[in-house]
Motif scaffolding. Structure first.
Motif, mmCIF file in Angstrom:
data_model
loop_
_atom_site.group_PDB
_atom_site.id
_atom_site.type_symbol
_atom_site.label_atom_id
_atom_site.label_comp_id
_atom_site.label_asym_id
_atom_site.label_seq_id
_atom_site.Cartn_x
_atom_site.Cartn_y
_atom_site.Cartn_z
ATOM 1 N N PHE A 77 -6.370 -4.057 -1.916
ATOM 2 C CA PHE A 77 -7.360 -3.271 -2.649
ATOM 3 C C PHE A 77 -6.710 -2.385 -3.710
ATOM 4 N N THR A 78 -5.619 -1.699 -3.340
ATOM 5 C CA THR A 78 -4.987 -0.746 -4.256
ATOM 6 C C THR A 78 -3.908 -1.366 -5.129
ATOM 7 N N THR A 79 -3.337 -2.481 -4.692
ATOM 8 C CA THR A 79 -2.171 -3.134 -5.311
ATOM 9 C C THR A 79 -0.948 -2.210 -5.345
ATOM 10 N N ASP A 80 -0.903 -1.249 -4.460
ATOM 11 C CA ASP A 80 0.218 -0.318 -4.359
ATOM 12 C C ASP A 80 0.528 -0.124 -2.879
ATOM 13 N N LEU A 81 1.662 -0.683 -2.421
ATOM 14 C CA LEU A 81 1.995 -0.648 -1.002
ATOM 15 C C LEU A 81 2.161 0.783 -0.489
ATOM 16 N N THR A 82 2.801 1.628 -1.254
ATOM 17 C CA THR A 82 3.010 3.013 -0.821
ATOM 18 C C THR A 82 1.678 3.734 -0.654
ATOM 19 N N GLU A 83 0.781 3.543 -1.599
ATOM 20 C CA GLU A 83 -0.529 4.181 -1.492
ATOM 21 C C GLU A 83 -1.303 3.628 -0.303
ATOM 22 N N ALA A 84 -1.214 2.323 -0.089
ATOM 23 C CA ALA A 84 -1.903 1.700 1.044
ATOM 24 C C ALA A 84 -1.399 2.282 2.363
ATOM 25 N N GLN A 85 -0.105 2.382 2.504
ATOM 26 C CA GLN A 85 0.464 2.956 3.727
ATOM 27 C C GLN A 85 0.028 4.407 3.896
ATOM 28 N N ASP A 86 0.025 5.139 2.806
ATOM 29 C CA ASP A 86 -0.332 6.553 2.845
ATOM 30 C C ASP A 86 -1.795 6.763 3.267
ATOM 31 N N VAL A 87 -2.715 5.990 2.709
ATOM 32 C CA VAL A 87 -4.118 6.200 3.043
ATOM 33 C C VAL A 87 -4.433 5.738 4.469
ATOM 34 N N VAL A 88 -3.745 4.700 4.942
ATOM 35 C CA VAL A 88 -3.942 4.284 6.337
ATOM 36 C C VAL A 88 -3.406 5.363 7.267
ATOM 37 N N GLN A 89 -2.258 5.941 6.924
ATOM 38 C CA GLN A 89 -1.722 7.044 7.731
ATOM 39 C C GLN A 89 -2.686 8.223 7.739
ATOM 40 N N GLU A 90 -3.276 8.509 6.591
ATOM 41 C CA GLU A 90 -4.233 9.616 6.533
ATOM 42 C C GLU A 90 -5.455 9.333 7.396
ATOM 43 N N ALA A 91 -5.908 8.085 7.405
ATOM 44 C CA ALA A 91 -7.050 7.714 8.249
ATOM 45 C C ALA A 91 -6.707 7.932 9.721
ATOM 46 N N PHE A 92 -5.508 7.539 10.127
ATOM 47 C CA PHE A 92 -5.088 7.765 11.513
ATOM 48 C C PHE A 92 -4.937 9.260 11.812
ATOM 49 N N ALA A 93 -4.454 10.021 10.840
ATOM 50 C CA ALA A 93 -4.332 11.468 11.037
ATOM 51 C C ALA A 93 -5.707 12.094 11.258
ATOM 52 N N ARG A 94 -6.700 11.603 10.549
ATOM 53 C CA ARG A 94 -8.060 12.112 10.748
ATOM 54 C C ARG A 94 -8.591 11.732 12.132
ATOM 55 N N ARG B 1 5.348 -8.136 -7.840
ATOM 56 C CA ARG B 1 3.909 -8.350 -8.019
ATOM 57 C C ARG B 1 3.627 -9.831 -8.180
ATOM 58 N N THR B 2 2.671 -10.305 -7.447
ATOM 59 C CA THR B 2 2.298 -11.708 -7.537
ATOM 60 C C THR B 2 1.150 -11.866 -8.507
ATOM 61 N N ASP B 3 0.849 -13.129 -8.829
ATOM 62 C CA ASP B 3 -0.279 -13.398 -9.721
ATOM 63 C C ASP B 3 -1.582 -12.861 -9.149
ATOM 64 N N LEU B 4 -1.791 -13.066 -7.843
ATOM 65 C CA LEU B 4 -3.032 -12.597 -7.224
ATOM 66 C C LEU B 4 -3.120 -11.079 -7.265
ATOM 67 N N THR B 5 -2.027 -10.408 -6.995
ATOM 68 C CA THR B 5 -2.024 -8.945 -7.028
ATOM 69 C C THR B 5 -2.359 -8.449 -8.427
ATOM 70 N N GLN B 6 -1.785 -9.076 -9.428
ATOM 71 C CA GLN B 6 -2.074 -8.684 -10.812
ATOM 72 C C GLN B 6 -3.529 -8.961 -11.155
ATOM 73 N N ALA B 7 -4.027 -10.101 -10.715
ATOM 74 C CA ALA B 7 -5.414 -10.453 -11.002
ATOM 75 C C ALA B 7 -6.372 -9.479 -10.310
ATOM 76 N N LEU B 8 -6.084 -9.143 -9.054
ATOM 77 C CA LEU B 8 -6.927 -8.177 -8.342
ATOM 78 C C LEU B 8 -6.906 -6.823 -9.044
ATOM 79 N N ASP B 9 -5.754 -6.451 -9.539
ATOM 80 C CA ASP B 9 -5.615 -5.180 -10.231
ATOM 81 C C ASP B 9 -6.386 -5.171 -11.554
ATOM 82 N N ALA B 10 -6.578 -6.354 -12.129
ATOM 83 C CA ALA B 10 -7.218 -6.446 -13.444
ATOM 84 C C ALA B 10 -8.742 -6.483 -13.387
#
Length: 162
Positions: free
Chosen positions: A22-39, A95-104
């Motif tokens: 969804f975000t195309t950013d692994l660090t952000e993805a990990q961070d928001v999942v951690q925040e969800a668990f913290a909540r 970054r893969t083609d799919l990741t770039q396409a999803l980001d676009a």
């Protein structure tokens, strides 16, 4: 607390994968999942009273991403208003083609595509998670597939039963 640990071990990787798509950013993805668990940990009783903890965590994580994007958009408008646009140096090797396409593609399309194909949610489940009508979900899926087809050479936008 032990129920949160069990859900963490069972769902963390899957949630990070979904949010990364969804975000195309692994660090952000990990961070928001951690925040969800913290909540969840901060919640009295953890997951008590929640029928599907993974769905609850996914919804919380998606809401965190949306809130961050809204704030980032406002910050960009304020801070970067008078600065010249930077040119991209090209795609990064991770970054893969799919990741770039999803980001676009538009965020609303990306959101339903990720939830449908990565999280394996039905149209009705996506509708409930995003609080939009199921017809809107179907429309966004169709338009998202068409947008991806235009960006990915060799991709066929097949109509699948949603």
């Amino acid at each position: 607390m032990s129920d949160v640990a069990e859900v963490y071990h069972a769902c963390y990787r899957r949630l990070v994968t979904q949010l990364y798509a969804f975000t195309t950013d692994l660090t952000e993805a990990q961070d928001v999942v951690q925040e969800a668990f913290a909540r969840a940990v901060a919640r009295p009783g953890g997951f008590t009273g929640i029928d599907n903890p993974e769905a609850w965590l996914r919804t919380v994580a998606l809401n965190v991403v949306r809130r961050r994007w809204r704030r980032r958009k406002v910050l960009d408008l304020i801070l970067l208003r008078d600065r010249p646009a930077l040119t991209s140096t090209g795609p990064e090797p991770d970054r893969t083609d799919l990741t770039q396409a999803l980001d676009a593609i538009p965020r609303s399309y990306r959101e339903v595509i990720v939830l449908h194909y990565y999280a394996d949610l039905s149209v009705d489940e996506i509708s409930a998670a995003l609080n939009v009508p199921s017809g809107t979900v179907k429309s966004r899926l169709s338009r998202g597939r068409a947008a991806l087809a235009a960006l990915l050479p060799g991709y066929r936008a097949e109509v699948t039963s949603a």
